[in-house]
Design an enzyme around this catalytic site. Sequence first.
Site: not given
Ligand code: FAD
Length: 594
Positions: A21, A182, A175, A53, A285
């Site tokens: 990454e 997803k 979680d 991003w 990373y």
């Molecule tokens: P989601 O999958 O939407 O989840 C977020 C939280 O909300 C979780 O706790 C989930 O359980 C809860 N949640 C959401 N919707 C629901 C629902 N309908 N029901 C129950 N629970 C729900 N951030 C950046 O800004 N740019 C990046 O490029 C970036 N890259 C990343 C790469 C990796 C591998 C990881 C692990 C994280 C990265 N992040 C990045 C950080 C990430 O954006 C944050 O952790 C963010 O807060 C959550 O994103 P997510 O896609 O996991 O969110």
Amino acid sequence: MKVIQKINNALAQNQVTFSFEYFPPRTEEGVENLYERMDRMAGLQPLFCDITWGAGGSTADLTLDIAIKMQNMICVESMMHLTCTNMPVDKIDKALDGIKANGIQNVLALRGDPPHGQDKFVQVSGGFSCALDLVKHIRAHYGDYFGITVAGYPEAHPDAITSEEGATEEAYHKDLLYLKEKVDAGADVIITQLFYDTDLFLKFYNDCRQIGITCPIVPGIMPINNYKGFKRMTGFCKTKIPAEVANALEPIKDDDKAVTAYGIHLGTEMCKKILAHGIKNVHIYTLNLDKSAFGILQNLGLVDISKIRRPLPWRPPTNINRAKEDVRPIFWANRPRSYISRTVTWEDFPHGKWGDTRSPAYGAYADYQFLRRRSRNKKIQEEWVVPLNDVKGIYELFANYCAGKIKSHPWSELEGLQPETAKINTKLVEINSKGFLTVNSQPAVNGERSDSPTVGWGGPGGYVYQKAYVEFFCAPEKLDKLVEKVKGLSSVTYIAVSSKGETRANIGPNDVNAVTWGVFPAKEILQPTVVDPVSFMVWKDEAFQTWDAEWGSLYAEDDASKKIIQEVKDKYFLVSLVENDFIGGDCFGFFEDL
Ligand code: FAD
């Protein structure tokens, strides 16, 4: 290709794979340095590379640009991160359409963190509230085109961690169920958040399997490079730090070198434990650095430079639109990016035989191609922009390059000579010293094993062949002598052209000549490199322009050296010469009495 397909292909062969990454640097110079590093790291043959991003969409344009260059110029399978923060649907689609048009098939779909200064994620009007919605949207609007990866959290998402002990069992489980949603919505790979407690990761992995998540779960390993950065990241992500890690770091925390060395050791041990559990992929990373990633992979025995094999003599493109491409003219061997940019609009790419494709229409040569990097320009400036008394000074520079005394060459995007050139560089030095100014060459190869570290390419178990090739600029008088000599040698074919287009040749305009080919088990003959007279006539404009664009123009306007360069450009011929007798011929010895 989709990352899931690549993972499955590797699993079918019981191969352990790794990926890197990167994040978009803040300055233009940082971006250039990153490309240079990526280029080197791509040589380690990662399964894919991904680019983040920026928080709140702060790097959207740059992330897109880097993803496209990674896929098309660095030629490594690329995955672009995409978040919902500040992204209405039309912006999301614009980004997805942009990467699709550029042959990228992989997205890491994320909700994203709140922009700096905000603590809570706020859904933008017309946008999505979570990664699940983004996954659903991508599947609904782009069908099966994209491979979708999502984030997984071995210790639960930081929002669900409310005390020092970590998330409650209930929050952790919620979680996990959401992660499964997803995947059920269309994600095909999970990459995890960083962690330092490997047992927690392994528990998470098993828990995922228990609830029916069957897709690959790739552990995200963040090597510790410096103590402050480590504390900041683990604080932000609420990562549990095992006591032995904290204890090991405490006494060395002010010694960056010691911290990096420990980071490599820890990363290695974590990966070993993970691999021992039958998990076959690790994601690093890199934080845009190569040392720790390289150190860990080396310790794991995953990057033995001497065992890295080229799939083709040139780095094959990963762009889905070029997936079948397996033949190229030899002329751009040292300028692969120029070749890619000049062929970017092609809809079909030569596959199997060059001659089967339509007459190619190359795009224009812009004298500032991608990755004409500052560092490279600086090297050319240092090594080539020297006072010249006469043409002999030019001969000497070309000869010095072949002798390895200088590393840059105005006609090459690469650093130094290809390993195979070691077989002929003494001869090349002699040829250049006589005024045959070489810009490309390859030695003859008669059935060497395809795993040879110098000339090998393709899969295992094959044999590779090459005709000796040399391409050079020379004075018209020298060309006359050469033409005379070739008359008595039926195995040598050539085509020569001046900057004004005067041509001499002993082949027809459509005589395509395979100069590299390979024989592999259960495959038809592969012939990845050809000499094609039609392409040569396109290449010659670029080759002649290079005298000015990449060398002469670096001198002051009234510098006498510049005039010498200009005269050579105007007067000399560019010659492409093949010794077709790859068993007994000696086209390099052939220059001895010229
Ligand atoms: P989601 O999958 O939407 O989840 C977020 C939280 O909300 C979780 O706790 C989930 O359980 C809860 N949640 C959401 N919707 C629901 C629902 N309908 N029901 C129950 N629970 C729900 N951030 C950046 O800004 N740019 C990046 O490029 C970036 N890259 C990343 C790469 C990796 C591998 C990881 C692990 C994280 C990265 N992040 C990045 C950080 C990430 O954006 C944050 O952790 C963010 O807060 C959550 O994103 P997510 O896609 O996991 O969110």
